[in-house]
Scaffold this active site. Structure first.
Site, PDB file in Angstrom:
ATOM      1  N   SER A  75       0.735  -1.142   0.073  1.00  0.00           N
ATOM      2  CA  SER A  75       0.158   0.014   0.018  1.00  0.00           C
ATOM      3  C   SER A  75       0.950   1.194   0.057  1.00  0.00           C
ATOM      4  CB  SER A  75      -1.044  -0.101   1.053  1.00  0.00           C
ATOM      5  OG  SER A  75      -0.331  -0.250   2.313  1.00  0.00           O
ATOM      6  N   HIS A 123      -5.655  -3.769  -1.625  1.00  0.00           N
ATOM      7  CA  HIS A 123      -5.309  -2.971  -2.587  1.00  0.00           C
ATOM      8  C   HIS A 123      -5.276  -3.550  -4.046  1.00  0.00           C
ATOM      9  CE1 HIS A 123      -4.600   0.785  -0.481  1.00  0.00           C
ATOM     10  NE2 HIS A 123      -4.052  -0.033   0.419  1.00  0.00           N
ATOM     11  N   LYS A 167     -12.037  -0.032  -0.177  1.00  0.00           N
ATOM     12  CA  LYS A 167     -11.505   0.601  -1.144  1.00  0.00           C
ATOM     13  C   LYS A 167     -11.860   0.579  -2.714  1.00  0.00           C
ATOM     14  CE  LYS A 167      -7.290  -0.738   1.455  1.00  0.00           C
ATOM     15  NZ  LYS A 167      -7.285   0.518   2.342  1.00  0.00           N
TER      16      LYS A 167
HETATM   17  N1  PMP Z   1      -4.803  -4.933   4.677  1.00  0.00           N
HETATM   18  C1  PMP Z   1      -4.284  -3.858   3.703  1.00  0.00           C
HETATM   19  C2  PMP Z   1      -2.991  -4.278   2.929  1.00  0.00           C
HETATM   20  C3  PMP Z   1      -4.489  -2.372   3.739  1.00  0.00           C
HETATM   21  O1  PMP Z   1      -3.837  -1.685   3.065  1.00  0.00           O
HETATM   22  C4  PMP Z   1      -5.693  -2.198   4.448  1.00  0.00           C
HETATM   23  C5  PMP Z   1      -5.999  -0.701   4.701  1.00  0.00           C
HETATM   24  N2  PMP Z   1      -5.047   0.270   4.715  1.00  0.00           N
HETATM   25  C6  PMP Z   1      -6.055  -3.114   5.549  1.00  0.00           C
HETATM   26  C7  PMP Z   1      -5.917  -4.257   5.331  1.00  0.00           C
HETATM   27  C8  PMP Z   1      -7.346  -2.801   6.315  1.00  0.00           C
HETATM   28  O2  PMP Z   1      -8.684  -2.771   5.332  1.00  0.00           O
HETATM   29  P1  PMP Z   1      -9.936  -2.012   6.103  1.00  0.00           P
HETATM   30  O3  PMP Z   1      -9.883  -0.268   5.898  1.00  0.00           O
HETATM   31  O4  PMP Z   1     -11.032  -2.492   5.466  1.00  0.00           O
HETATM   32  O5  PMP Z   1      -9.958  -2.267   7.608  1.00  0.00           O
END
Ligand code: PMP
Length: 394
Positions: free
Chosen positions: A182, A210, A241
């Site tokens: 990310s 992502h 997302k």
């Molecule tokens: N895993 C990854 C790789 C992420 O980038 C994110 C969000 N930043 C999450 C999990 C968490 O997702 P959520 O916002 O739905 O809690």
């Protein structure tokens, strides 16, 4: 009397002194290509609204309609109060979309990781984890009490080395990697990671938060991108997302999904996402299955923006996806860059330590299918102006 909480103020002041304090801006508009940020209109380069679905009329309408039929809340955990049929329908549709046997949803992607990792491994086991894996993977791994062995980022040869170094010292082994990272926007070499993990009879899990709705055929994710259907044991995803709503998902073999409904603690001890969330997600799956237009537009926009940024002289790091870091080095420079962009009408956040390593601060630009070519050109002009002013480009 001493103040037991004084240490917190000291820590907060230190963050401010180091330029690491997170100033959270206030939005007074839906998430779209343009926002009202702290009372001012600005181009949105921050959200993970990859396909522009957060404010899509089809999702909004679906959410409105379901409220009249199902109300607004699930009121208890599903295993106690019963599960609404719409949650099961969403899980069936997500599994079908991803080409797996089954799926189960959670309150967020973060919760999905907290659920699945401790359900798969515990004290006698080991987790082989990419050193740049997301915080929720790290926290889920710690909760599991399994031993955590890190391998060098996106490096299957190092994974092999670490597995060999730990041979015979554990009961079960689980390899975990992000699909799309990310902060850098690079892809895990999932095909090679699968080759290593299957050669050692290890379970394999990918967090595709992502990647879902972004990579693979019509946004079917990284497993589809590498054509590894049926080979990766666990796919974790988020509905917050590209799907534009909120929630998390674990997709894979039926046996894992059934196990999570029995042993996944966020499933057993926390309420599900609400009916309007579910209805909006179902509308998102409909849209993704109907056409690849939004995914195609996202990639066209990403390629254009990255090419133009590189031509201006910016360093976009390792990015091969719509996540576009603009590498700046020190955190104060990144924060100043972000403030200057805001003055130019562009909302793009600086990201520094501890989210990324010291000295690797950056502005992270998130491209969306909802950006028009004019929007992207507006952003490019602002980057060029600020970049020259701050001596980042010539
Ligand atoms: N895993 C990854 C790789 C992420 O980038 C994110 C969000 N930043 C999450 C999990 C968490 O997702 P959520 O916002 O739905 O809690």
């Amino acid at each position: 009397m001493t103040d037991q909480l004084q240490w917190i103020q000291t820590e907060l002041d230190t963050l401010k002194d180091q330029g690491l304090y997170n100033h959270i801006r206030t939005l007074a508009s839906p998430q779209g290509p343009w926002l009202v940020v702290d009372g001012k209109k600005a181009l949105n380069f921050c959200s993970n609204n990859y396909l522009g679905l957060a404010n899509h009329p089809r999702l909004v309408q679906a959410a409105k309609e379901i409220v009249d039929r199902y109300g607004v809340g699930p009121t208890a955990v599903r295993s106690i109060a019963g599960t609404m049929d719409i949650h099961l329908e969403l899980e069936r549709r997500l599994a079908q979309f991803k080409g797996v046997e089954a799926a189960v949803t959670f309150q967020s992607g973060f919760c999905a990781n907290l659920a699945v990792i401790p359900a798969l491994v515990s004290k006698e086991d080991v987790i082989f984890s990419d050193e740049l894996n997301h915080a929720s993977i790290i926290d889920g791994s710690r909760l599991s009490r399994a031993r955590i062995e890190r391998f060098a980022h996106a490096n299957p040869a190092d994974l092999e080395r670490v597995i060999r170094a730990n041979a015979g010292s554990y009961r079960r082994g689980l390899v975990i990697t992000d699909g799309v990272f990310s902060m850098d926007g690079d892809l895990a070499p999932l095909d090679e990671i699968y080759a290593v993990s299957s050669a050692h009879d290890l379970m394999l899990m990918v967090d595709d938060a992502h990647g879902e709705g972004v990579v693979g055929k019509g946004g079917r994710g990284i497993v589809d991108h590498f054509n590894l259907h049926g080979k990766v044991d666990v796919e974790v995803g988020t509905l917050s997302k590209a799907f534009g709503v909120v929630g998390g998902v674990v997709a894979g073999k039926s046996v894992i999904v059934e196990w999570l409904r029995q042993r996944g603690r966020p499933f057993l001890f926390s309420s599900a996402v609400t009916p309007p969330d579910v209805a909006a997600c179902l509308a998102a799956v409909d849209l993704l299955e109907e056409s690849t237009d939004l995914v195609d537009k996202l990639w066209e926009n990403s390629r254009y923006f990255k090419t133009e940024m590189k031509a201006l002289g910016f360093d976009t790091g390792l990015s091969v996806t719509p996540i576009t870091p603009i590498m700046l080095g020190e955190a104060p420079l990144a924060q100043q860059f972000s403030r200057e962009l805001y003055n130019e009408g562009v909302f793009a956040m600086a990201i520094g330590f501890p989210t990324v390593p010291q000295g690797k601060a950056r502005i992270r630009v998130m491209i969306s299918a909802s950006h028009s070519r004019d929007d992207l050109d507006y952003g490019l002009q602002a980057f060029a102006k600020v970049g020259r002013k701050l001596g980042v480009i010539r």
